[in-house]
Design a protein around this motif. Structure first.
Motif, PDB file in Angstrom:
ATOM      1  N   ALA A 112       0.838  -1.201   0.000  1.00 14.03           N
ATOM      2  CA  ALA A 112       0.000   0.000   0.000  1.00 14.03           C
ATOM      3  C   ALA A 112       0.870   1.246   0.000  1.00 14.03           C
ATOM      4  O   ALA A 112       2.056   1.197   0.354  1.00 14.03           O
ATOM      5  N   GLU A 115      -1.483   7.737   1.331  1.00 11.45           N
ATOM      6  CA  GLU A 115      -2.066   8.859   0.580  1.00 11.45           C
ATOM      7  C   GLU A 115      -2.232  10.078   1.480  1.00 11.45           C
ATOM      8  O   GLU A 115      -2.184  11.211   1.025  1.00 11.45           O
ATOM      9  N   THR A 128      -4.580   7.138   5.594  1.00 13.19           N
ATOM     10  CA  THR A 128      -5.335   6.743   4.397  1.00 13.19           C
ATOM     11  C   THR A 128      -4.371   6.081   3.433  1.00 13.19           C
ATOM     12  O   THR A 128      -3.318   6.656   3.109  1.00 13.19           O
ATOM     13  N   SER A 130      -3.769   3.725  -0.287  1.00 13.24           N
ATOM     14  CA  SER A 130      -4.276   3.073  -1.492  1.00 13.24           C
ATOM     15  C   SER A 130      -3.499   1.761  -1.621  1.00 13.24           C
ATOM     16  O   SER A 130      -2.304   1.707  -1.350  1.00 13.24           O
ATOM     17  N   GLU A 132      -2.419  -1.753  -3.729  1.00 16.81           N
ATOM     18  CA  GLU A 132      -2.326  -2.472  -5.013  1.00 16.81           C
ATOM     19  C   GLU A 132      -3.251  -3.670  -4.932  1.00 16.81           C
ATOM     20  O   GLU A 132      -3.373  -4.276  -3.876  1.00 16.81           O
ATOM     21  N   ARG A 134      -6.453  -3.786  -4.962  1.00 14.88           N
ATOM     22  CA  ARG A 134      -7.505  -3.508  -3.968  1.00 14.88           C
ATOM     23  C   ARG A 134      -8.649  -4.517  -4.057  1.00 14.88           C
ATOM     24  O   ARG A 134      -9.217  -4.927  -3.035  1.00 14.88           O
ATOM     25  N   GLU A 167     -12.688   2.655  -1.728  1.00 16.55           N
ATOM     26  CA  GLU A 167     -11.565   2.494  -2.644  1.00 16.55           C
ATOM     27  C   GLU A 167     -10.243   2.594  -1.875  1.00 16.55           C
ATOM     28  O   GLU A 167      -9.341   1.785  -2.051  1.00 16.55           O
ATOM     29  N   GLN A 168     -10.164   3.601  -0.996  1.00 22.65           N
ATOM     30  CA  GLN A 168      -8.965   3.738  -0.169  1.00 22.65           C
ATOM     31  C   GLN A 168      -9.268   3.250   1.246  1.00 22.65           C
ATOM     32  O   GLN A 168     -10.397   3.370   1.724  1.00 22.65           O
ATOM     33  N   THR A 170      -8.827   3.284   5.358  1.00 19.83           N
ATOM     34  CA  THR A 170      -8.457   4.218   6.429  1.00 19.83           C
ATOM     35  C   THR A 170      -8.311   3.474   7.754  1.00 19.83           C
ATOM     36  O   THR A 170      -8.969   2.463   8.002  1.00 19.83           O
TER      37      THR A 170
END
Ligand SMILES: Cc1cc2nc3c(=O)[nH]c(=O)nc-3n(C[C@H](O)[C@H](O)[C@H](O)COP(=O)(O)OP(=O)(O)OC[C@H]3O[C@@H](n4cnc5c(N)ncnc54)[C@H](O)[C@@H]3O)c2cc1C
Ligand code: FES
Length: 356
Positions: A112, A115, A128, A130, A132, A134, A167-168, A170
């Motif tokens: 990850a 972000e 937060t 993102s 790979e 996902r 999508e992201q 947390t």
């Protein structure tokens, strides 16, 4: 997933590992597990021996054909099922006897990127990420990941505060003096850093709302409860309004520890029957509710024990709430808890949630 493409089945193992499989229409859970190379316990594959017996936490299915020796009527009524015979009619969560290791199924490993790193206060960070691949990271709201602390050989566990479809990802992280993750976050972490995560893990996850729900959170223990509320809010937006009231009592030591209260207000507006209250322990605080969460529970929140309790926070809080229930003679219908133990990743046998 829809009825045409099949259903997603979460296999929750005793060591806290959860694996997701996709079951096509008419396929049994055992066949789909086999194709996914997950060896759940099986013997006769014919509904005769009972070796594969599992417990369905949520969802609906056709139980298939089997004999009484494999699964009694009482067991079937209580939610037990035979994966070698059953075909899902909705997405399912199944509790499988045995460990994932036994089923030769490990946890996933993901890379990850940071972000955002946001400090709510000097002692609480919001991370937060993102990730790979996902779409390969399916998790249940309430579960956690183990994060390798960069520059060390240490891992620390963090519960998702994002819902499973976000999508992201947390996370909400409370610092600890001289802690490994704390030192990384305070001194070295930067947007763009790469993190390695393992999971998802844990059996502290949202079950079907079959009776009133009482959520109890201490500090960053609010994280998994937020993920659960996100899931409930999404379902409510799609017309699946919870059939029973849900109350959250959220306690913190200091005023500054109460975070994401705006998100809770949004959920209170979006989820019919959801209420929450915040409580601060600090004697000097001007907060309207002071003390501990248990001091602010009303009889309707406890519902004479006909309630599913989800409790998450530091070990001292979790233990205090459990003692409170025992002392009051309240035995909740279901009691799920997660202790944010510090200092190390829990040993496999102890990983994840307790259910009492
Ligand atoms: C299943 C699970 C989920 C969790 N989810 C979250 C979450 O969502 N949010 C969250 O904030 N936390 C969560 N935690 C806690 C989290 O994993 C970390 O333990 C916490 O963030 C502290 O990590 P750290 O590396 O900063 O501190 P650590 O390095 O773990 O140190 C913690 C404290 O213990 C002391 N210490 C460390 N080792 C020793 C030792 N050997 N002897 C004596 N003292 C020692 C340190 O000085 C420090 O004060 C979770 C824990 C578990 C088990
Ligand atoms: S494997 Fe024998 S009943 Fe399922």
């Amino acid at each position: 997933m829809t009825a045409n493409t099949g259903h997603s089945v979460a296999l929750s193992f005793e060591d806290g590992v959860t694996r997701f499989i996709s079951v096509t229409p008419g396929q049994t859970v055992a066949d789909a597990s086999y194709r996914a190379r997950i060896n759940i316990p099986l013997d006769c594959r014919d509904g005769a021996c009972g070796t594969c017996k599992a417990f369905c936490e949520s969802g609906s299915y056709d139980g298939g054909d089997y004999i009484e020796e494999a699964l009694t009527e009482d067991e079937a009524d209580a939610g037990y099922c035979l994966p070698c015979q059953m075909t899902p009619e909705s997405d399912l969560v199944l509790r499988i006897s045995g460990t994932a290791e036994m089923a030769k199924s490990g946890v996933g490993r993901f890379t990850a990127t940071i972000e955002q790193l946001h400090w709510y206060a000097d002692n609480t960070a919001g991370l937060t990420l993102s990730v790979e691949d996902r779409e390969q990271l399916a998790y249940l709201p309430g579960q956690y990941m183990n994060v390798l602390v960069p520059g060390t050989d240490q891992q620390r566990s963090y519960s998702f505060s994002s819902g499973p479809d976000a999508e992201q990802l947390t996370f909400l992280i409370r610092t600890a003096p001289d802690g490994a993750m704390t030192t990384y976050l305070k001194e070295r972490a930067a947007v763009g850093d790469t993190l390695v995560l393992e999971g998802p893990k844990g059996s502290f996850f949202l079950r079907e709302v079959k009776r009133p729900v009482l959520m109890l959170a201490g500090g960053t223990g609010i994280a998994p409860q937020l993920a659960m509320l996100e899931k409930i809010a999404q379902a409510a937006a799609g017309g699946a309004v919870p059939a029973h009231p849900i109350h959250l009592a959220y306690g913190a030591t200091w005023d500054k520890d109460l975070i994401e209260v705006e998100a809770l207000e949004r959920y209170a507006a979006a989820i019919p029957g959801f209420t929450f209250s915040t409580i601060v322990a600090d004697a000097e605080s001007q907060h309207p509710r002071k003390g501990y969460v248990t001091q602010h529970l009303l009889p309707e929140h406890l519902n004479d024990g006909d309630v599913d309790v989800y409790l998450c926070g530091p070990p001292a809080m979790v233990d205090a709430v459990r003692r409170y229930f025992a002392g009051e003679g309240i035995e909740p219908a279901n009691f799920y808890y997660e202790r944010f133990a510090v200092g190390a990743v829990p040993a496999p046998a102890l990983a994840g949630a307790g259910a009492a």
